[in-house]
Design an enzyme around this catalytic site. Sequence first.
Site, PDB file in Angstrom:
ATOM      1  N   GLU A 145       1.700 -12.686  -7.449  1.00 28.91           N
ATOM      2  CA  GLU A 145       0.517 -11.827  -7.409  1.00 28.91           C
ATOM      3  C   GLU A 145      -0.715 -12.570  -7.941  1.00 28.91           C
ATOM      4  O   GLU A 145      -0.657 -13.225  -8.971  1.00 28.91           O
ATOM      5  CB  GLU A 145       0.745 -10.555  -8.218  1.00 28.91           C
ATOM      6  CG  GLU A 145       1.864  -9.672  -7.682  1.00 28.91           C
ATOM      7  CD  GLU A 145       1.570  -9.096  -6.297  1.00 28.91           C
ATOM      8  OE1 GLU A 145       0.409  -9.147  -5.855  1.00 28.91           O
ATOM      9  OE2 GLU A 145       2.522  -8.598  -5.662  1.00 28.91           O
ATOM     10  N   ARG A 193       1.683   6.718  -6.284  1.00 28.01           N
ATOM     11  CA  ARG A 193       2.136   7.329  -5.026  1.00 28.01           C
ATOM     12  C   ARG A 193       3.257   8.322  -5.314  1.00 28.01           C
ATOM     13  O   ARG A 193       3.380   9.360  -4.664  1.00 28.01           O
ATOM     14  CB  ARG A 193       2.615   6.212  -4.089  1.00 28.01           C
ATOM     15  CG  ARG A 193       3.159   6.638  -2.755  1.00 28.01           C
ATOM     16  CD  ARG A 193       3.673   5.437  -1.962  1.00 28.01           C
ATOM     17  NE  ARG A 193       4.714   4.673  -2.648  1.00 28.01           N
ATOM     18  CZ  ARG A 193       6.006   4.989  -2.653  1.00 28.01           C
ATOM     19  NH1 ARG A 193       6.440   6.061  -2.017  1.00 28.01           N
ATOM     20  NH2 ARG A 193       6.890   4.259  -3.298  1.00 28.01           N
ATOM     21  N   CYS A 233       3.640  -1.725 -11.697  1.00 31.08           N
ATOM     22  CA  CYS A 233       3.643  -3.187 -11.738  1.00 31.08           C
ATOM     23  C   CYS A 233       2.239  -3.739 -11.969  1.00 31.08           C
ATOM     24  O   CYS A 233       2.041  -4.644 -12.779  1.00 31.08           O
ATOM     25  CB  CYS A 233       4.224  -3.768 -10.443  1.00 31.08           C
ATOM     26  SG  CYS A 233       6.004  -3.487 -10.303  1.00 31.08           S
ATOM     27  N   HIS A 283       6.593 -10.310  -7.448  1.00 30.59           N
ATOM     28  CA  HIS A 283       7.391  -9.266  -6.803  1.00 30.59           C
ATOM     29  C   HIS A 283       8.550  -9.909  -6.023  1.00 30.59           C
ATOM     30  O   HIS A 283       8.364 -10.949  -5.393  1.00 30.59           O
ATOM     31  CB  HIS A 283       6.531  -8.445  -5.819  1.00 30.59           C
ATOM     32  CG  HIS A 283       5.901  -7.230  -6.446  1.00 30.59           C
ATOM     33  ND1 HIS A 283       4.538  -7.073  -6.578  1.00 30.59           N
ATOM     34  CD2 HIS A 283       6.456  -6.093  -6.964  1.00 30.59           C
ATOM     35  CE1 HIS A 283       4.288  -5.898  -7.151  1.00 30.59           C
ATOM     36  NE2 HIS A 283       5.430  -5.287  -7.395  1.00 30.59           N
TER      37      HIS A 283
END
Length: 209
Positions: free
Chosen positions: A79, A89, A142, A166
């Site tokens: 990332e 979400r 995350c 990830h």
Amino acid sequence: MQPILFTGFEPFDGESVNASWEAVRALPDEIADHPLRRLLLPVEFGRSGDLAVEAMRQLRPACVIAVGEAAGRAEVTLERVALNVECARIPDNAGAEPQEQPVIAGGPDAYQTCLPLQACAEAARAAGVPTAISNTAGLYVCNQLMYRILHEVARAAAAIPAGFVHVPLTPAQAVAKLAMPSMESVTAARALKAIAAQACSTCEPFAEC
Ligand code: PCA
């Protein structure tokens, strides 16, 4: 030698395992002469960041690599950036569902990773693992964890390599989710090991961090 701190997550979203912890568990106990410390984190806004920051203050690691699971991704992804935004979400494992909230009120809008991205991606590929750079860690737990870790690095003015990776679902997880890519945990761990070794060697004189 100072330890390398690896974090992984507990299962979430109805899963019984989390690919990130499976990969962290599969790592050797030492990388490039640094002992490894593993920290299992809850999938919770706030508490996961608190626990990681506490471990950083206690252990004073040479390098911090936080790992999370990204369903749908086929490669290990490094990332680039953490944003100062939380937008869930689905509820986290404690039921929190923040919408459009900052990770740290008044903090910078974003932090860039303290990992040498290109060198780490190349090292992981050289270890035989498909690896890419990602420009978004999402806005869920995350991203929050990555932001908290990089905020702590900035606060402590300790130029250590630190960042977020990830990993894809494990094959066992993907069996239940048709058309989802997956990767064996030992393969993901090979990438994580190469990334940590590269980060420690590139950043020993803190040139790129
Ligand atoms: N992945 C989620 C949170 C925990 C995990 O392993 C994320 O990408 O935010």
